[in-house]
Structure formats: C-alpha cells, structure tokens
Design a protein around this motif. Structure first.
Motif, PDB file in Angstrom:
ATOM      1  N   PHE A  91       0.851  -1.200   0.000  1.00  0.00           N
ATOM      2  CA  PHE A  91       0.000   0.000   0.000  1.00  0.00           C
ATOM      3  C   PHE A  91       0.878   1.238   0.000  1.00  0.00           C
ATOM      4  O   PHE A  91       1.960   1.248   0.592  1.00  0.00           O
ATOM      5  N   VAL A  92       0.434   2.254  -0.707  1.00  0.00           N
ATOM      6  CA  VAL A  92       1.065   3.566  -0.583  1.00  0.00           C
ATOM      7  C   VAL A  92      -0.045   4.594  -0.725  1.00  0.00           C
ATOM      8  O   VAL A  92      -0.953   4.427  -1.534  1.00  0.00           O
ATOM      9  N   ASP A  93      -0.036   5.614   0.122  1.00  0.00           N
ATOM     10  CA  ASP A  93      -1.148   6.577   0.050  1.00  0.00           C
ATOM     11  C   ASP A  93      -0.883   7.611  -1.045  1.00  0.00           C
ATOM     12  O   ASP A  93       0.193   7.656  -1.633  1.00  0.00           O
ATOM     13  N   THR A  94      -1.885   8.440  -1.309  1.00  0.00           N
ATOM     14  CA  THR A  94      -1.814   9.320  -2.479  1.00  0.00           C
ATOM     15  C   THR A  94      -0.697  10.344  -2.380  1.00  0.00           C
ATOM     16  O   THR A  94      -0.119  10.722  -3.393  1.00  0.00           O
ATOM     17  N   ASP A  95      -0.338  10.798  -1.179  1.00  0.00           N
ATOM     18  CA  ASP A  95       0.757  11.774  -1.119  1.00  0.00           C
ATOM     19  C   ASP A  95       2.097  11.136  -0.717  1.00  0.00           C
ATOM     20  O   ASP A  95       3.024  11.829  -0.309  1.00  0.00           O
ATOM     21  N   PHE A  96       2.175   9.863  -0.829  1.00  0.00           N
ATOM     22  CA  PHE A  96       3.438   9.145  -0.591  1.00  0.00           C
ATOM     23  C   PHE A  96       4.029   9.430   0.794  1.00  0.00           C
ATOM     24  O   PHE A  96       5.228   9.592   0.934  1.00  0.00           O
ATOM     25  N   SER A  97       3.161   9.532   1.794  1.00  0.00           N
ATOM     26  CA  SER A  97       3.691   9.753   3.139  1.00  0.00           C
ATOM     27  C   SER A  97       3.524   8.507   4.001  1.00  0.00           C
ATOM     28  O   SER A  97       4.162   8.371   5.032  1.00  0.00           O
ATOM     29  N   THR A  98       2.678   7.586   3.585  1.00  0.00           N
ATOM     30  CA  THR A  98       2.513   6.322   4.302  1.00  0.00           C
ATOM     31  C   THR A  98       2.735   5.173   3.330  1.00  0.00           C
ATOM     32  O   THR A  98       2.132   5.139   2.256  1.00  0.00           O
ATOM     33  N   ILE A  99       3.623   4.289   3.725  1.00  0.00           N
ATOM     34  CA  ILE A  99       3.950   3.150   2.871  1.00  0.00           C
ATOM     35  C   ILE A  99       3.803   1.889   3.692  1.00  0.00           C
ATOM     36  O   ILE A  99       4.203   1.857   4.854  1.00  0.00           O
ATOM     37  N   GLN A 100       3.204   0.874   3.104  1.00  0.00           N
ATOM     38  CA  GLN A 100       3.105  -0.390   3.823  1.00  0.00           C
ATOM     39  C   GLN A 100       3.917  -1.450   3.085  1.00  0.00           C
ATOM     40  O   GLN A 100       3.736  -1.651   1.887  1.00  0.00           O
ATOM     41  N   LEU A 101       4.827  -2.075   3.819  1.00  0.00           N
ATOM     42  CA  LEU A 101       5.652  -3.134   3.237  1.00  0.00           C
ATOM     43  C   LEU A 101       5.058  -4.481   3.603  1.00  0.00           C
ATOM     44  O   LEU A 101       4.557  -4.668   4.714  1.00  0.00           O
ATOM     45  N   LEU A 113       3.002  -7.275   7.826  1.00  0.00           N
ATOM     46  CA  LEU A 113       2.800  -5.946   7.256  1.00  0.00           C
ATOM     47  C   LEU A 113       3.469  -4.923   8.162  1.00  0.00           C
ATOM     48  O   LEU A 113       3.306  -4.949   9.379  1.00  0.00           O
ATOM     49  N   VAL A 114       4.238  -4.046   7.557  1.00  0.00           N
ATOM     50  CA  VAL A 114       4.941  -3.013   8.309  1.00  0.00           C
ATOM     51  C   VAL A 114       4.558  -1.664   7.719  1.00  0.00           C
ATOM     52  O   VAL A 114       4.659  -1.466   6.510  1.00  0.00           O
ATOM     53  N   THR A 115       4.076  -0.768   8.563  1.00  0.00           N
ATOM     54  CA  THR A 115       3.651   0.536   8.075  1.00  0.00           C
ATOM     55  C   THR A 115       4.724   1.575   8.375  1.00  0.00           C
ATOM     56  O   THR A 115       5.171   1.712   9.513  1.00  0.00           O
ATOM     57  N   LEU A 116       5.138   2.284   7.347  1.00  0.00           N
ATOM     58  CA  LEU A 116       6.135   3.350   7.510  1.00  0.00           C
ATOM     59  C   LEU A 116       5.462   4.684   7.296  1.00  0.00           C
ATOM     60  O   LEU A 116       4.786   4.884   6.286  1.00  0.00           O
ATOM     61  N   LYS A 117       5.656   5.581   8.243  1.00  0.00           N
ATOM     62  CA  LYS A 117       5.171   6.954   8.057  1.00  0.00           C
ATOM     63  C   LYS A 117       6.386   7.835   7.836  1.00  0.00           C
ATOM     64  O   LYS A 117       7.239   7.954   8.716  1.00  0.00           O
ATOM     65  N   LEU A 118       6.444   8.439   6.658  1.00  0.00           N
ATOM     66  CA  LEU A 118       7.603   9.264   6.325  1.00  0.00           C
ATOM     67  C   LEU A 118       7.263  10.715   6.583  1.00  0.00           C
ATOM     68  O   LEU A 118       6.147  11.153   6.289  1.00  0.00           O
ATOM     69  N   ASN A 119       8.192  11.456   7.161  1.00  0.00           N
ATOM     70  CA  ASN A 119       7.931  12.883   7.262  1.00  0.00           C
ATOM     71  C   ASN A 119       8.637  13.604   6.124  1.00  0.00           C
ATOM     72  O   ASN A 119       9.459  13.019   5.411  1.00  0.00           O
ATOM     73  N   SER A 120       8.289  14.872   5.955  1.00  0.00           N
ATOM     74  CA  SER A 120       8.727  15.575   4.748  1.00  0.00           C
ATOM     75  C   SER A 120      10.246  15.748   4.703  1.00  0.00           C
ATOM     76  O   SER A 120      10.784  16.157   3.694  1.00  0.00           O
ATOM     77  N   ARG A 121      10.932  15.454   5.817  1.00  0.00           N
ATOM     78  CA  ARG A 121      12.389  15.601   5.808  1.00  0.00           C
ATOM     79  C   ARG A 121      13.106  14.303   5.446  1.00  0.00           C
ATOM     80  O   ARG A 121      14.329  14.209   5.540  1.00  0.00           O
ATOM     81  N   TYR A 122      12.339  13.300   5.014  1.00  0.00           N
ATOM     82  CA  TYR A 122      12.959  12.065   4.534  1.00  0.00           C
ATOM     83  C   TYR A 122      13.939  12.387   3.405  1.00  0.00           C
ATOM     84  O   TYR A 122      13.624  13.201   2.553  1.00  0.00           O
ATOM     85  N   PRO A 123      15.113  11.797   3.285  1.00  0.00           N
ATOM     86  CA  PRO A 123      15.662  10.761   4.166  1.00  0.00           C
ATOM     87  C   PRO A 123      16.516  11.303   5.318  1.00  0.00           C
ATOM     88  O   PRO A 123      17.253  10.536   5.943  1.00  0.00           O
ATOM     89  N   ASN A 124      16.404  12.596   5.590  1.00  0.00           N
ATOM     90  CA  ASN A 124      17.206  13.132   6.702  1.00  0.00           C
ATOM     91  C   ASN A 124      16.707  12.675   8.057  1.00  0.00           C
ATOM     92  O   ASN A 124      17.478  12.620   9.015  1.00  0.00           O
ATOM     93  N   GLU A 125      15.407  12.368   8.110  1.00  0.00           N
ATOM     94  CA  GLU A 125      14.869  11.859   9.362  1.00  0.00           C
ATOM     95  C   GLU A 125      14.285  10.473   9.147  1.00  0.00           C
ATOM     96  O   GLU A 125      13.733  10.190   8.085  1.00  0.00           O
TER      97      GLU A 125
END
Ligand SMILES: [Zn+2]
Ligand SMILES: [Zn+2]
Length: 367
Positions: free
Chosen positions: A120-130, A141-153
């Motif tokens: 799964f990936v949401d429409t604004d590419f901020s949540t990704i499920q592996l 299933l692993v859910t990743l929440k990316l913040n806008s400073r990815y990959p710095n954070e």
C-alpha cells in the motif's frame, strides 16, 4: 475594516457582502461574509475556503459565541484572527509540502527495493506499507510513516512484534536498509512464532480470540473447565514459559504438582507443545473432535461468557459441579446470601448450582 483585514472588501453599497482574504502567518485564507438585511452580526453567513474550514474545525462553538458578542464586523474579524492563530498552532495545515527531492529520493528507494514489496502507498506518498514474508512463510505488514524531511529523518515504523523495534537510521539510509533490519528481526523471532503457531493450530486457544503477532500470551483449554495460560518469552521461546492455571482445585492442583515435579523433562530441543504435554502429562483437547464452545463455558449466574472484558474465572471446586462464574457475579451472589461471610478478602458461601461450600478470593480491583 481595512486596517485589520486589508484584503477583505465590501462587495455592495449596503455593506452586507464582504469577500476576500484573512491573512495570518504569511498565508491568505479566502472567506466571504454575508450579513442579513438588518446587518445583525449573529445571523451572518460566513463561507470559508476548505483550508480555513479545516483550520477552524472544532472552534465553531467559540466562533458562534464571538459572532453574538462582537459589536461590529471589524471587532469580530479581530476575534477571528485570534482564534485562527490558536487553531493554526494546533493543526499542521501550514506544514509545507515536501520538496521535490523528497519524491525523487523516495521513488528511487522504492525502485531499488522493488514495487512488489509494497502492499500500500497513500496518495501523497507519506505512508507506505511493506509486505514481508519470513522464512516460515508468514506474511508481515509493516507501516512506515515518512515525514517531509525524509531521508534526513527516520520514518516512523509500525510493526506487530512482541519486542520493541526501532529503526537505526542515518541520512544515507534507504527503504532497503529498513527492509533488511525488519527481515533480520523477523528471523530472530522465527522460533517464537513457530512455537505459538503450533499451539494455535493444534490446541483450543481461548484467549486472545484472534492473537496478533505481538501477543505472547495464550490461554489453552485443558478440559473440565480448566485452562493453562502460558506467557512465552519472545527472546527465549524454547525455555519454559510462565504458566498459570485456571479451574477447580481438584483439576489444576495435580497439574501444578506435575509441572513442579517434571520440570527436568523440559527439553529445548523439543517443541513448546510437546514439552507442555510431557511435563503436564496430558494431551490437549484436539481441535478435530471438539468445538471451542465445549471449553468456553458461560457464567452460571449471568449466562454470558464475557462481562466487560472479564471471563468466568471462578470455578466451583466440587468435582461433580465445576461450574464457572464471573468474579463480579459470584461476589454479588454471595453478598446477597444471609449465610455467607467475609474474612479479610475471602468470601465464604454456597455455590448457586450445587449448594456446596464455595470461596471467593477478592482481587482488590473493584471491591
Ligand atoms: Zn457472570
Ligand atoms: Zn458448585
């Protein structure tokens, strides 16, 4: 009016319709205010852009109150600005969208990992499920929440593991690194899940009803209204787990003794299920011959199985009765009996079913 809201302009000669923007923190929010014919502020119709509506969500009550009490439109606009300022502090509407590099970097990371690893990936590419399969074929299933400073954070990582899991991350890390870290954690938990899967498949697990991958507890039916609860250490799944028995004394006391005497029979080379059978000297009721309803007996007082979240864990010790009750139900029952008595935290009375003596040890949670 111009002084407070220079971008909000009257649209007609009567001063009934205003249209434009309210500005705050370098951002302009579109709004339109329509006053009724009598120019009464409290009946004003205020139309907001969706951003403004979103920011003011939850503040409607205050706004209505301010509308009623403001002397005129300019003073209301002042109030609106103050409320909006507070509201913006509490929402992330002003949070800026990620920079273009965010997407290019993320897309490259996903390409490297392989799109087939994503479920799964949401429409604004901020949540990704592996979706990751371990070497025993279990899917995780692993859910990743990316913040806008990815990959710095580091992304926030949501897993269903029985042990704490934190991603180790540097600005040079990628999704592939996370994937590798998860895979090696899955491998370290393989023995734990293998053991519990065998229990789930071959015995009647009464609780939890639908075990998650992080659940370390299993309450397993033994028969005769008794059960054993095991708490397996995820880091040492071949060792003897913590065991608690539930049921009438004449059933569970012999099992406790067996456990104490046979502990030397526990062999880490054998599986958890086999070891439990060996030390307790029992066969667990088979799933192929019996139904779950045969073990999860309802409370003899309220005729339900679950009461709030409690299960009927008080059992009449008379070998011919063995009726289970909720602690709360049995407490109410005994309290109503003229013949019952209480000594410290133990109540003595008669079983509602067989009239034989029954004792209730009160845990100090409710009474
Ligand atoms: Zn009950
Ligand atoms: Zn009884």
């Amino acid at each position: 009016m111009l002084r407070h809201c220079p971008l909000l302009l009257a649209q007609d000669l009567h001063g009934r319709v205003y249209d434009g923007f309210i500005s705050l923190q370098d951002k302009d929010f579109r709004l339109r205010i329509i006053l009724p014919a009598d120019l009464q502020l409290q009946n004003a119709n205020i139309q907001c852009s969706w951003q403004l509506k979103k920011a003011l969500q939850g503040y409607q009550q205050i706004l209505r109150q301010r509308l009623q009490h403001s002397a005129d439109l300019p003073s209301f606009m002042m109030e609106l600005k103050t409320i909006l300022e507070v509201a913006l502090k509490n929402t992330n509407i002003l949070q800026t969208a990620p920079a273009p590099q965010y997407y290019s970097c993320l897309l490259k990371d996903i390409e490297d990992l392989g799109w087939d690893k994503l479920s799964f990936v949401d429409t604004d590419f901020s949540t990704i499920q592996l979706k990751i399969e371990d070497s025993s074929g279990r899917e995780h299933l692993v859910t990743l929440k990316l913040n806008s400073r990815y990959p710095n954070e580091a992304p926030e990582c949501n897993v269903d593991f029985p042990i704490p899991f934190a991603v180790s991350w540097t600005p040079q890390s990628s999704l592939q690194n996370i994937h590798n870290q998860i895979v090696s954690t899955l491998e370290s938990l393989k023995g734990f899940w293998d053991a519990l899967d065998e229990i789930d498949k071959n015995t009647w697990v009464l609780e939890p009803e639908k075990p998650t991958r992080s659940a370390t507890l299993r309450r397993i039916a033994i028969g005769n209204n008794s059960s054993i609860t095991i708490d397996l250490d995820p880091r040492h799944p071949t060792m003897l787990p913590e065991c608690y028995f539930l049921g009438a004394d004449h059933v569970v006391n012999p099992l406790r003794e067996k456990l104490n005497c046979n502990i030397h029979l526990w062999d880490p080379e054998n599986g958890l299920l086999q070891n439990l059978k060996d030390v307790l000297e029992i066969e667990f009721p088979s799933r192929s011959h019996l139904e779950k309803a045969d073990f999860s007996m309802d409370c003899g007082i309220c005729y339900a199985y679950r009461l709030d979240s409690a299960i009927p864990d008080q059992v009449c010790d008379d070998p011919r009765c063995g009726q289970p009750f909720h602690q709360a139900c049995l407490y109410e029952w005994l309290r109503g009996l003229p013949s019952s008595r209480q000594s410290f935290n133990v109540m003595y009375g008669e079983c509602p079913y067989c009239n034989k003596p029954i004792t209730l040890k009160l845990s100090n949670k409710k009474y």
